[in-house]
Write a protein that holds these residues in place. Structure first.
Motif, mmCIF file in Angstrom:
data_model
loop_
_atom_site.group_PDB
_atom_site.id
_atom_site.type_symbol
_atom_site.label_atom_id
_atom_site.label_comp_id
_atom_site.label_asym_id
_atom_site.label_seq_id
_atom_site.Cartn_x
_atom_site.Cartn_y
_atom_site.Cartn_z
ATOM 1 N N ASP A 1 1.758 0.093 -3.789
ATOM 2 C CA ASP A 1 0.435 -0.652 -4.209
ATOM 3 C C ASP A 1 -0.154 0.663 -5.121
ATOM 4 O O ASP A 1 0.731 1.783 -5.536
ATOM 5 N N GLU B 1 -2.669 0.989 -6.412
ATOM 6 C CA GLU B 1 -4.466 1.971 -5.397
ATOM 7 C C GLU B 1 -5.099 0.809 -6.331
ATOM 8 O O GLU B 1 -6.865 0.302 -6.173
ATOM 9 N N ARG C 1 -10.286 4.319 3.214
ATOM 10 C CA ARG C 1 -10.191 3.471 2.316
ATOM 11 C C ARG C 1 -9.570 1.887 3.327
ATOM 12 O O ARG C 1 -9.039 2.484 4.533
ATOM 13 N N ARG D 1 -0.448 8.156 -2.248
ATOM 14 C CA ARG D 1 -1.140 8.211 -2.800
ATOM 15 C C ARG D 1 -2.651 7.321 -2.407
ATOM 16 O O ARG D 1 -4.113 8.033 -2.899
ATOM 17 N N ILE D 2 -2.997 7.383 -1.810
ATOM 18 C CA ILE D 2 -4.431 6.515 -0.969
ATOM 19 C C ILE D 2 -4.853 8.304 -0.466
ATOM 20 O O ILE D 2 -6.125 8.959 -1.239
ATOM 21 N N HIS E 1 0.911 -1.224 0.093
ATOM 22 C CA HIS E 1 -0.055 -0.090 -0.082
ATOM 23 C C HIS E 1 1.001 1.329 -0.133
ATOM 24 O O HIS E 1 2.238 1.352 0.102
ATOM 25 N N ASP F 1 -7.399 -2.718 -4.231
ATOM 26 C CA ASP F 1 -8.057 -3.801 -3.094
ATOM 27 C C ASP F 1 -6.839 -5.205 -3.143
ATOM 28 O O ASP F 1 -6.687 -5.733 -4.384
#
Length: 423
Positions: free
Chosen positions: A393, A395, A161, A33-34, A29, A397
């Protein structure tokens, strides 16, 4: 008939290829970015980056980030805290467990204490680095610290998230109060590194450092950047009792201790992303005294060519100073390459990437005596291959990996069904 057989073989071949292809797993992750997708957390995201907490979050699994919006961060910034202190405050908002929205509303006994990244730094005393999560009446979930009062308790706002059970990013209503986290962090030069080591299981290493001229080399490099690999007592005590150590000269013992320091600041996350050969405080002209930093799963290891040690903890991480604890003494091959035993034949394909070679502070030359009694270097040993770069990551899941695997299985079944039809 021949056509049917050919088609069946083709279908079987295609299904076999699907099975042999590597399975891409999505379990990393990237907190930067999240949060970049949510402008209301831009200030929180910015300070995660400049305090290097983002790197540490990215290199942990099973973690929860309690984000505060820009208005909440303004309340913190109005206190005019130093960057080191802001890092302590934000690290209190990183829980070392996974709490998605569902889990927050299903807490056993309606309340639980959980550790934070602030607790993991070793600077938090007692329970000041813990966060209490309580399932309140009316469907609300409260988060509090030792310093919280009813009116200051923060509450869960929403899930931002979730990547089960890797990282959960949630929004909370306000910053968690902590007088200890907000206390002015000492300047690196003011930190008594040997006292810190002694208080956290590295007393023997600290005493050896104090009794050696190596101490001045460490002290001279703190302000310019210093990473220390402190050996836990059980491992260092074993070395002190060994005949090989007792036979070392004073200069060689100084080099051994200086071998546990790197004259640049490198957090654990930076070490993880910058694998390769690293110079040390003992590096001096023809005396290489370098080692290889290499990832081993979630661990970071240090390979000397004689022994492989693992980072097992962090005593302090306040740029420009970081002190790690390691489970073994770093034995340089210049001193401990088995006397009389031939060095292993180097593998021609093994070439570790050369990391930026740090250079010690110029003040070091004024305090460090030239080691004229250093033995001749042993046969050089080719370093092991460095691992692939740490993947980040994109992005996606975590159940994306399950979807890929499911697709491949379905393709395999369809291929068999198609083969049966045409036969």
């Amino acid at each position: 008939m021949h056509l049917r057989t050919t088609a069946a073989l083709t279908a079987a071949f295609i299904s076999t290829l699907f099975l042999l292809l590597p399975i891409p797993t999505v379990n990393a992750h990237n907190i930067t970015r999240i949060l970049a997708n949510f402008p209301e957390f831009s200030t929180f995201n910015h300070y995660l980056t400049i305090t290097h907490l983002a790197d540490e979050i990215n290199n942990r699994q099973t973690i929860t980030v309690c984000a505060v919006n820009n208005a909440g961060m303004s309340d913190l910034l109005h206190k005019h805290l130093s960057i080191s202190t802001i890092k302590n405050v934000l690290s209190l908002h990183v829980l070392l467990d996974y709490f998605g929205a569902k889990k927050l509303h299903q807490i056993t006994n309606r309340t639980t204490l959980t550790a934070t990244m602030f607790q993991a730094t070793g600077t938090a005393t007692g329970s000041s680095g813990l966060v209490n999560i309580t399932d309140l009446k009316g469907g609300k979930v409260g988060l509090s610290t030792d310093d919280s009062v009813v009116t200051e308790s923060s509450v869960f706002v929403k899930s931002v998230r979730e990547i089960p059970y890797n990282i959960s990013v949630i929004q909370i209503s306000r910053m968690l109060p902590s007088a200890e986290a907000e206390a002015p962090a000492p300047e690196p030069a003011d930190v008594n590194i040997t006292s810190l080591m002694s208080a956290h299981g590295c007393k023997d290493f600290a005493e050896a450092l104090l009794a050696s001229k190596a101490m001045s080399s460490f002290a001279d490099n703190i302000n310019g950047g210093l990473s220390v690999f402190c050996v836990i007592d059980s491992a260092f005590r074993q070395l002190l009792l060994s005949p090989r150590f007792k036979n070392l000269t004073l200069g060689e013992k100084q080099s051994l201790l200086e071998y546990h320091g790197v004259p640049v600041y490198q957090s654990k996350a930076m070490l993880r992303s910058n694998n390769g050969v690293t110079n040390t405080l003992a590096t001096d002209g023809a005396s290489k005294y370098d080692f290889i930093v290499q990832n081993d799963g979630q661990d970071v290891t240090v390979k000397t060519g004689v022994v492989t040690a693992k980072i097992v903890g962090t005593l302090i991480d306040q740029q420009p100073l970081v002190i790690f604890t390691i489970d073994k003494v770093l034995l340089p091959k210049e001193l401990f390459k088995g006397a009389g035993s031939p060095a292993p034949t180097p593998a021609p394909e093994a070439h570790a990437p050369k990391a930026d070679s740090p250079k010690a502070s110029k003040n070091k030359s004024k305090n460090k005596k030239k080691h004229v009694d250093t033995p001749a270097p042993a046969s050089s040993e080719a370093p092991a291959d460095s691992p692939d770069d740490y993947s980040e990551d994109q992005e996606a899941d975590s159940d994306g990996a399950v979807e890929i695997k499911g697709f491949r299985f379905a393709a395999f079944v369809l291929s068999l069904w198609f083969a049966c039809l045409i036969l």
